[in-house]
Write a protein that holds these residues in place. Structure first.
Motif, PDB file in Angstrom:
ATOM      1  N   GLY A   1      14.170  -0.989   5.709  1.00  0.00           N
ATOM      2  CA  GLY A   1      13.811  -0.048   6.758  1.00  0.00           C
ATOM      3  C   GLY A   1      12.318   0.229   6.825  1.00  0.00           C
ATOM      4  N   VAL A   2      11.520  -0.812   6.586  1.00  0.00           N
ATOM      5  CA  VAL A   2      10.062  -0.662   6.522  1.00  0.00           C
ATOM      6  C   VAL A   2       9.412  -1.461   7.638  1.00  0.00           C
ATOM      7  CG1 VAL A   2       8.041  -0.996   5.046  1.00  0.00           C
ATOM      8  CG2 VAL A   2      10.233  -0.430   4.014  1.00  0.00           C
ATOM      9  N   LYS A   3       8.378  -0.904   8.224  1.00  0.00           N
ATOM     10  CA  LYS A   3       7.595  -1.589   9.252  1.00  0.00           C
ATOM     11  C   LYS A   3       6.415  -2.308   8.577  1.00  0.00           C
ATOM     12  CE  LYS A   3       8.928   0.863  13.283  1.00  0.00           C
ATOM     13  NZ  LYS A   3      10.153   0.144  13.507  1.00  0.00           N
ATOM     14  N   PRO A   4       5.791  -3.265   9.250  1.00  0.00           N
ATOM     15  CA  PRO A   4       4.631  -3.943   8.668  1.00  0.00           C
ATOM     16  C   PRO A   4       3.537  -2.948   8.263  1.00  0.00           C
ATOM     17  CG  PRO A   4       5.359  -5.122  10.604  1.00  0.00           C
ATOM     18  CD  PRO A   4       6.158  -3.843  10.544  1.00  0.00           C
ATOM     19  N   LEU A   5       2.952  -3.186   7.098  1.00  0.00           N
ATOM     20  CA  LEU A   5       1.928  -2.293   6.548  1.00  0.00           C
ATOM     21  C   LEU A   5       0.604  -2.510   7.269  1.00  0.00           C
ATOM     22  CD1 LEU A   5       2.867  -2.924   2.824  1.00  0.00           C
ATOM     23  CD2 LEU A   5       3.536  -0.979   4.226  1.00  0.00           C
ATOM     24  N   THR A   6      -0.158  -1.418   7.460  1.00  0.00           N
ATOM     25  CA  THR A   6      -1.396  -1.511   8.231  1.00  0.00           C
ATOM     26  C   THR A   6      -2.644  -1.113   7.459  1.00  0.00           C
ATOM     27  OG1 THR A   6      -1.025   0.716   9.091  1.00  0.00           O
ATOM     28  CG2 THR A   6      -0.257  -1.121  10.448  1.00  0.00           C
ATOM     29  N   GLY A   7      -2.515  -0.355   6.378  1.00  0.00           N
ATOM     30  CA  GLY A   7      -3.696   0.078   5.624  1.00  0.00           C
ATOM     31  C   GLY A   7      -4.221  -1.006   4.712  1.00  0.00           C
ATOM     32  N   ALA A   8      -5.196  -0.620   3.885  1.00  0.00           N
ATOM     33  CA  ALA A   8      -5.753  -1.549   2.895  1.00  0.00           C
ATOM     34  C   ALA A   8      -4.665  -1.925   1.893  1.00  0.00           C
ATOM     35  CB  ALA A   8      -6.927  -0.896   2.183  1.00  0.00           C
ATOM     36  N   LEU A   9      -4.571  -3.208   1.575  1.00  0.00           N
ATOM     37  CA  LEU A   9      -3.493  -3.708   0.720  1.00  0.00           C
ATOM     38  C   LEU A   9      -4.021  -4.500  -0.466  1.00  0.00           C
ATOM     39  CD1 LEU A   9      -1.121  -5.079   3.500  1.00  0.00           C
ATOM     40  CD2 LEU A   9      -0.971  -2.871   2.340  1.00  0.00           C
ATOM     41  N   GLU A  10      -3.280  -4.390  -1.544  1.00  0.00           N
ATOM     42  CA  GLU A  10      -3.521  -5.189  -2.744  1.00  0.00           C
ATOM     43  C   GLU A  10      -2.304  -6.097  -2.884  1.00  0.00           C
ATOM     44  OE1 GLU A  10      -3.186  -3.626  -7.087  1.00  0.00           O
ATOM     45  OE2 GLU A  10      -5.162  -3.087  -6.294  1.00  0.00           O
ATOM     46  N   VAL A  11      -2.524  -7.395  -2.999  1.00  0.00           N
ATOM     47  CA  VAL A  11      -1.430  -8.364  -3.035  1.00  0.00           C
ATOM     48  C   VAL A  11      -1.524  -9.218  -4.295  1.00  0.00           C
ATOM     49  CG1 VAL A  11      -0.394 -10.351  -1.855  1.00  0.00           C
ATOM     50  CG2 VAL A  11      -1.286  -8.441  -0.516  1.00  0.00           C
ATOM     51  N   GLU A  12      -0.391  -9.394  -4.942  1.00  0.00           N
ATOM     52  CA  GLU A  12      -0.293 -10.271  -6.104  1.00  0.00           C
ATOM     53  C   GLU A  12       0.789 -11.299  -5.823  1.00  0.00           C
ATOM     54  OE1 GLU A  12       0.600  -9.901 -10.860  1.00  0.00           O
ATOM     55  OE2 GLU A  12      -0.237  -8.176  -9.794  1.00  0.00           O
ATOM     56  N   VAL A  13       0.456 -12.575  -5.970  1.00  0.00           N
ATOM     57  CA  VAL A  13       1.376 -13.657  -5.648  1.00  0.00           C
ATOM     58  C   VAL A  13       1.483 -14.620  -6.823  1.00  0.00           C
ATOM     59  CG1 VAL A  13       1.911 -15.511  -4.017  1.00  0.00           C
ATOM     60  CG2 VAL A  13       0.542 -13.594  -3.265  1.00  0.00           C
ATOM     61  N   ILE A  14       2.705 -15.058  -7.113  1.00  0.00           N
ATOM     62  CA  ILE A  14       2.915 -16.142  -8.074  1.00  0.00           C
ATOM     63  C   ILE A  14       3.717 -17.222  -7.362  1.00  0.00           C
ATOM     64  CG2 ILE A  14       3.755 -16.835 -10.337  1.00  0.00           C
ATOM     65  CD1 ILE A  14       3.727 -13.877 -11.144  1.00  0.00           C
ATOM     66  N   PHE A  15       3.112 -18.403  -7.258  1.00  0.00           N
ATOM     67  CA  PHE A  15       3.783 -19.557  -6.676  1.00  0.00           C
ATOM     68  C   PHE A  15       4.392 -20.358  -7.822  1.00  0.00           C
ATOM     69  CE2 PHE A  15       0.366 -18.705  -3.605  1.00  0.00           C
ATOM     70  CZ  PHE A  15       1.106 -18.622  -2.445  1.00  0.00           C
ATOM     71  N   TYR A  16       5.694 -20.534  -7.795  1.00  0.00           N
ATOM     72  CA  TYR A  16       6.377 -21.349  -8.793  1.00  0.00           C
ATOM     73  C   TYR A  16       6.722 -22.676  -8.143  1.00  0.00           C
ATOM     74  CZ  TYR A  16       6.879 -17.198 -11.689  1.00  0.00           C
ATOM     75  OH  TYR A  16       6.632 -16.088 -12.463  1.00  0.00           O
TER      76      TYR A  16
END
Length: 138
Positions: free
Chosen positions: A50-65
């Protein structure tokens, strides 16, 4: 928010150019399919939360396996799965990242220009997948 997408990572490749019926640039078929599948999986997850796309400043962490190659020996396979050997082969981690960020535009975040901090890792696993954590920065 944490996400896990059970999809083999695909790297962004150079766009293709066509002159028929007019001059235009497009993604290769496998990249286009990856981005649309990723967006669909993310849309389902966002809808369930039930979440809409985020619009503020974001911190993202990704792990590609990425999946261990079938051509390696059993002992080398074990070393790769244990983390003793890291995937220092192509595709580059930045190409994986570009395809992911573009594919999730308008789904998890309104636009990837709102990402101010980004941590990316590339690892081996039995099956390819992507783990993503997104945090709003105050």
């Amino acid at each position: 928010m944490k996400f896990e997408f059970n999809i083999e990572p695909v790297s962004q490749t150079r766009p293709r150019v066509s002159t028929k019926p007019y001059l235009h640039v497009y993604d290769p078929a496998n990249v286009k399919r990856y981005k649309s599948t990723l967006a669909r999986l993310a849309r389902l997850e966002m809808s369930a939360r039930g979440v809409k796309p985020l619009t503020g400043a974001l911190e993202v962490e990704v792990i590609f396996y990425r999946q261990v190659q079938k051509s390696v020996s059993k002992s080398e396979r074990c070393r790769r799965l244990s983390g003793a050997v890291r995937p220092i082969v192509k595709p580059d981690v930045d190409n994986y990242t570009k395809a992911l960020l573009d594919g999730l535009n308008g789904v998890i975040w309104a636009d990837d220009n709102s990402i101010t901090d980004l941590t990316v890792r590339k690892r081996y696993a039995e099956k390819g997948r992507i783990e993503l954590e997104v945090r709003e920065v105050n």
